[in-house]
Scaffold this active site. Sequence first.
Site, short mmCIF file in Angstrom:
data_model
loop_
_atom_site.label_atom_id
_atom_site.label_comp_id
_atom_site.label_asym_id
_atom_site.label_seq_id
_atom_site.Cartn_x
_atom_site.Cartn_y
_atom_site.Cartn_z
N ALA A 44 0.38 3.73 7.44
CA ALA A 44 0.67 4.93 8.05
C ALA A 44 -0.73 5.64 8.06
O ALA A 44 -0.68 6.80 8.44
CB ALA A 44 1.36 5.76 6.88
N ASN B 47 0.67 -1.23 0.19
CA ASN B 47 0.16 -0.10 0.04
C ASN B 47 0.88 1.24 0.00
O ASN B 47 1.22 1.81 -1.11
CB ASN B 47 -0.84 0.09 1.13
CG ASN B 47 -1.95 1.03 1.08
OD1 ASN B 47 -1.80 2.21 0.18
ND2 ASN B 47 -2.97 0.93 2.08
N ASP B 48 1.34 1.74 1.15
CA ASP B 48 2.25 2.89 1.13
C ASP B 48 3.27 3.13 0.30
O ASP B 48 3.72 4.07 -0.27
CB ASP B 48 2.55 3.26 2.70
CG ASP B 48 1.35 3.25 3.55
OD1 ASP B 48 0.24 3.74 3.09
OD2 ASP B 48 1.27 2.98 4.94
N VAL B 49 4.03 1.92 0.02
CA VAL B 49 5.04 2.10 -0.83
C VAL B 49 4.78 2.26 -2.34
O VAL B 49 5.58 2.26 -3.19
CB VAL B 49 6.19 0.90 -0.89
CG1 VAL B 49 6.68 0.69 0.55
CG2 VAL B 49 5.08 -0.59 -1.30
N THR B 50 3.47 2.30 -2.62
CA THR B 50 2.83 2.68 -3.86
C THR B 50 2.13 3.95 -4.03
O THR B 50 1.74 4.16 -5.02
CB THR B 50 2.01 1.38 -4.58
OG1 THR B 50 1.00 1.53 -3.74
CG2 THR B 50 2.57 -0.03 -4.70
#
Lengths: 106, 473
Positions: free
Chosen positions: B439, B398-401
């Site tokens: 996050a 999720n957050d890494v994209t």
Amino acid sequence: METSSLVSNLYVFVLATFLGFEVIRRVSPLLHTPLMSLTNAISAISLVGSLVILGKQGGEINLFSILGALAVTASMINVVSGFLITDRMLKMFKSRTGGKTEGGAR
Amino acid sequence: MSNPILTQTSYLIAAALFILALKWLNAPKTARKGVWAGEIGMAAAIVGTLLLPEIKAFHWIVLTLLVGAGIGIPIALLMPMTAVPQRTALSHCFGGLAAGLVGTAEYYLARSQHGGHLDHFTSGVLALEVLLGYLTFTGSLMAFGKLQGILPSRPITYKGQNFVNLGILAMAALIGIALAIDPTQAGLAGGVVGQLMFPLLILLALLFGVFLIIPIGGADMPTVISLLNSYAGLSASAMGFVLDNKLLIIAGALDGSSGFILSVIMCKAMNRSFTNVLFGAFGQVQTAVAGKVEAKPVRSAQPDEAAAILGMAQSVVIIPGYGMAVAQAQHKVRDLCDQLTKRGVDVRFGIHPVAGRMPGHMNVLLAEADIPYERLLEMDEINPDMPQVDVALVIGANDVTNPAARHDKSSPIYGMPIIDVDKARTVMVIKRGMSAGFAGIENELYHMEKTLMLFGDAKQYVGEMVKELASGD
């Protein structure tokens, strides 16, 4: 500890740290998990210190031999499981050409 | 030191082999040779130690070695690959415990046997060894609990947390300094208070380990595990100083620098500063954002539609995350990879450094599923190609994209390097529902026009796509 051996030990520590940086920086991120389990197994060298504590007691059962016995057991778990699981992981990394962990520059 | 030549020689050989082991580990083709080198080095060190004249009895040694091996072998052979982060945390835990116990024994041995034998430096290093050892022990135990799901993986925070943590550390440091100045602490209040100094140090170290880890959330585990790895190494090195043993110093320094490098890499991959890590303040997660998110439209698709789009693509990049590990979807992903490759689709994987729960976690899982490692590309290798990619398939990441990391200065993840999935021609995201990532931030990727949301369990969804593709032959 004498000052001379302290100083030479500090040299060893500093040089080994720099060497560690140089060698480990080159490890591909692909292998970061096996790297961690291998360094883990290597740092289980604290087994050496544990063995001396336990062995010095000459088979007597006292505070020191109990502490030593627990430390030997804990370190030995890391030695054995660290090396075995690293090898188990590395066996799985296969190249497209089919060879197990052979060949295969990107 | 009165070590016989044989012992010293075996230690020297062991040190050289450990360095070679790490050197050979840098490429997959030589890596297994590295493990062998490490094993031989360790065997040499053990034999060399048993030759020492100080070792007077062997029955307890043999017994404890056998017990250790008896516990270690099943751990290594039976542990599923998805549980590798837990095992790693557990091994840091044992490593820290061993260092702490040896340090404790050394301190009391020196006190009981030859009164003032402890000099200032040795005593100070002993305190450091004990502090690092016991804090790694409880800290890793907490990390293990979080990874195993025994403890909640969300951060546990309270007011003044950093103050409490730093207070405990400062007290422990003060005791360490006091022990270095007066190793036996006999002078203090008739020796009664002095007697309590060392046990108090142990207690503080144990407490600090717990308090250090509870505010840290699951997605920050890659950094924490690397940091604990470093501490475990440093405590072994400190033991080497106490015992005047260069092999311990070298092996500990190698482990310490390895953990340090990995934690720096993890920090960079999350755009966190290193001081941030050192002070353990990296648990401050933005929790309040969820809830007031407006219901923006998303496009969703069924497995058959998604499979059809994938089947017609020329190049597909799969971005795995922790969700893939949780769903145990790696084998289905491999089937998908095979089906697509059969149709001439170029399938690669884009792996973010902090994907998963420890450095390199995704690589191990995909390797377990027999995916050739040439297909596994790092973030920096895959990003330049993303605009030419037909489909980017995000599985459990999720957050890494999240493109907000590139342009939204108000976003908590602003500045974090991401995999540029939004630049691909089509984006597909397999996800259970619309919940926010670790996050706690909305991912704008999900609302883009070229994004298709594939709602469902990763393993099941990918399985259905594979069936669809296979029946289309």
